[in-house]
Write a protein that holds these residues in place. Structure first.
Motif, PDB file in Angstrom:
ATOM      1  N   ASP B  20      72.971  59.244   3.341  1.00 26.76           N
ATOM      2  CA  ASP B  20      73.361  59.279   4.756  1.00 26.76           C
ATOM      3  C   ASP B  20      73.585  57.886   5.334  1.00 26.76           C
ATOM      4  OD1 ASP B  20      73.219  62.004   4.858  1.00 26.76           O
ATOM      5  OD2 ASP B  20      71.121  62.055   5.477  1.00 26.76           O
ATOM      6  N   GLU B  63      64.478  56.570   7.936  1.00 33.86           N
ATOM      7  CA  GLU B  63      64.392  57.847   8.658  1.00 33.86           C
ATOM      8  C   GLU B  63      64.521  57.616  10.152  1.00 33.86           C
ATOM      9  OE1 GLU B  63      60.845  59.878   7.467  1.00 33.86           O
ATOM     10  OE2 GLU B  63      61.618  60.301   5.464  1.00 33.86           O
ATOM     11  N   TYR B  66      68.179  56.772  11.094  1.00 38.28           N
ATOM     12  CA  TYR B  66      69.071  57.931  11.134  1.00 38.28           C
ATOM     13  C   TYR B  66      68.819  58.772  12.379  1.00 38.28           C
ATOM     14  CZ  TYR B  66      69.955  56.862   6.224  1.00 38.28           C
ATOM     15  OH  TYR B  66      70.292  56.255   5.059  1.00 38.28           O
ATOM     16  N   MET B  67      67.530  58.972  12.681  1.00 32.77           N
ATOM     17  CA  MET B  67      67.190  59.798  13.829  1.00 32.77           C
ATOM     18  C   MET B  67      67.741  59.182  15.117  1.00 32.77           C
ATOM     19  SD  MET B  67      63.588  60.799  15.314  1.00 32.77           S
ATOM     20  CE  MET B  67      63.903  59.610  16.585  1.00 32.77           C
ATOM     21  N   LYS B  69      70.180  57.044  15.413  1.00 26.02           N
ATOM     22  CA  LYS B  69      71.648  57.025  15.416  1.00 26.02           C
ATOM     23  C   LYS B  69      72.179  58.372  15.895  1.00 26.02           C
ATOM     24  CE  LYS B  69      75.575  55.935  12.528  1.00 26.02           C
ATOM     25  NZ  LYS B  69      76.123  57.036  11.730  1.00 26.02           N
ATOM     26  N   LYS B  70      71.575  59.441  15.372  1.00 33.04           N
ATOM     27  CA  LYS B  70      72.011  60.779  15.759  1.00 33.04           C
ATOM     28  C   LYS B  70      71.737  61.028  17.240  1.00 33.04           C
ATOM     29  CE  LYS B  70      71.403  63.984  12.610  1.00 33.04           C
ATOM     30  NZ  LYS B  70      70.704  65.015  11.803  1.00 33.04           N
TER      31      LYS B  70
END
Lengths: 253, 84
Positions: B20, B63, B66-67, B69-70
């Motif tokens: 990812d 982790e 990514y969190m 960014k989302k």
């Protein structure tokens, strides 16, 4: 202890640039990265936290769609859901599947599995319908707590903080109920590799809308799908006179 | 688990997370590989243990990345810019 049903949808990944098909009947999905709808991830996380707090006894994840939908059920299982239900819908019929159909499917499953609480994402990032939770509540005649950003479960009732225009609303509703998750409800966990492996052993039941007695004949026809308008590029002008000339030309002064 | 097993598991977990990565999987995989290769000759168990815990820290950071960014993408897409 409550039995919880979560709805998960497989959508094009949030980070992918969406392209419209040349025939303008949809968007390109072949060879494009898909993942679980981010709002559904939040719904799954909330259910898993309920289980960790011993409020929920069992969590079931449902996804409606073609065979690949199982991927998102697996992700949900890796996050801590107990079992999955895959309602298989062929790709051709899936294109015209609407929240009205999904809500009827969810309602039937909720009755069958003796569900106390349905949690879904407030909307999917592909069609942005924002209707499934509301319609499911209507089909079942259950109370609804939409756009939840905080949930507290009492004995026979829920206290839910909702995001409304310009502020927060706190409501109480009886159980069974339908909840839709807003962005700030929680921070979903990442499905770790060992958990993904363990999730492979968890059961996924397969069924069709026909098994549930739900008619999924299309209610709509997709006429055309278009890109949003692109921003006009700017120009650099040499001096003020040229600028004034351009503005006059455009009728701005 | 042996220390070697721990390192292999760490490598696999990082590879999984790399799928990812915003710059792409290949970019991530090359860098991850060279980072592990750089310390291939290390034999001191204590130092290796330290490197493993550094790897665990990287996993947590990824982790979180990514969190965030989302979350930020969704917030930009669906909520007003000026609030919060």
């Amino acid at each position: 202890m409550a039995r919880v049903l979560v709805g998960v949808k497989r959508v094009i990944d949030y980070a992918v640039k969406i392209r419209v098909k040349p025939d303008k009947k949809g968007v390109v999905t072949d060879g494009v990265k898909h993942s679980m709808n981010p709002f559904d991830e939040i719904a799954v996380e909330e259910a898993v936290r309920m289980k960790e707090k011993k409020i929920a006894s069992e969590i079931i994840a449902v996804s409606c769609g073609p065979a690949q939908s199982q991927e998102v059920i697996r992700t949900a299982l890796a996050m801590g859901v107990d079992k999955g239900i895959h309602v298989e819908i062929p790709a051709a019929e899936y294109e015209t599947l609407q929240p009205i159909h999904v809500s009827k499917i969810l309602a039937k499953i909720a009755e069958k599995e003796k569900i106390d609480l349905i949690i879904v994402g407030k909307q999917a990032i592909d069609d942005d319908s924002n209707q499934t939770a509301q319609m499911t509540a209507a089909v079942l005649d259950w109370p609804q707590a939409t756009f939840a950003s905080h949930i507290e479960k009492g004995d026979k009732e829920l206290t839910v903080k909702r995001e409304v225009d310009g502020g927060m609303e706190t409501i109480k509703c009886k159980i069974p109920a339908v909840i839709s998750a807003d962005l700030r409800l929680n921070e979903p966990r990442y499905a770790t590799l060992p958990n993904i492996m363990k999730a492979k052993k968890k059961p996924i039941a397969k069924m069709t809308p026909k098994d549930l007695g739900v008619d999924i004949s299309p209610r709509i026809e997709i006429v055309s799908v278009e890109d949003p308008p692109v921003r006009q590029p700017g120009v650099i002008l040499p001096d003020v006179d040229a600028l004034v000339g351009k503005l006059k030309e455009g009728g701005h002064i | 688990m042996s220390q070697r097993g721990k390192v292999v598991e760490l490598y696999k977990m990082l590879l999984h997370l790399g799928k990812d990565y915003p710059h792409g999987y290949d970019y991530f995989r090359k860098r991850l590989h060279s980072a592990f290769m750089k310390n291939r000759g290390e034999t001191d168990p204590e130092k290796i243990e330290k490197m493993i815990s550094h790897g665990q820290y990287i996993i947590k950071e990824l982790e979180a990345l990514y969190m965030l960014k989302k979350y930020r993408t969704l917030k930009r897409r669906y909520y007003n810019e000026d609030e919060l």
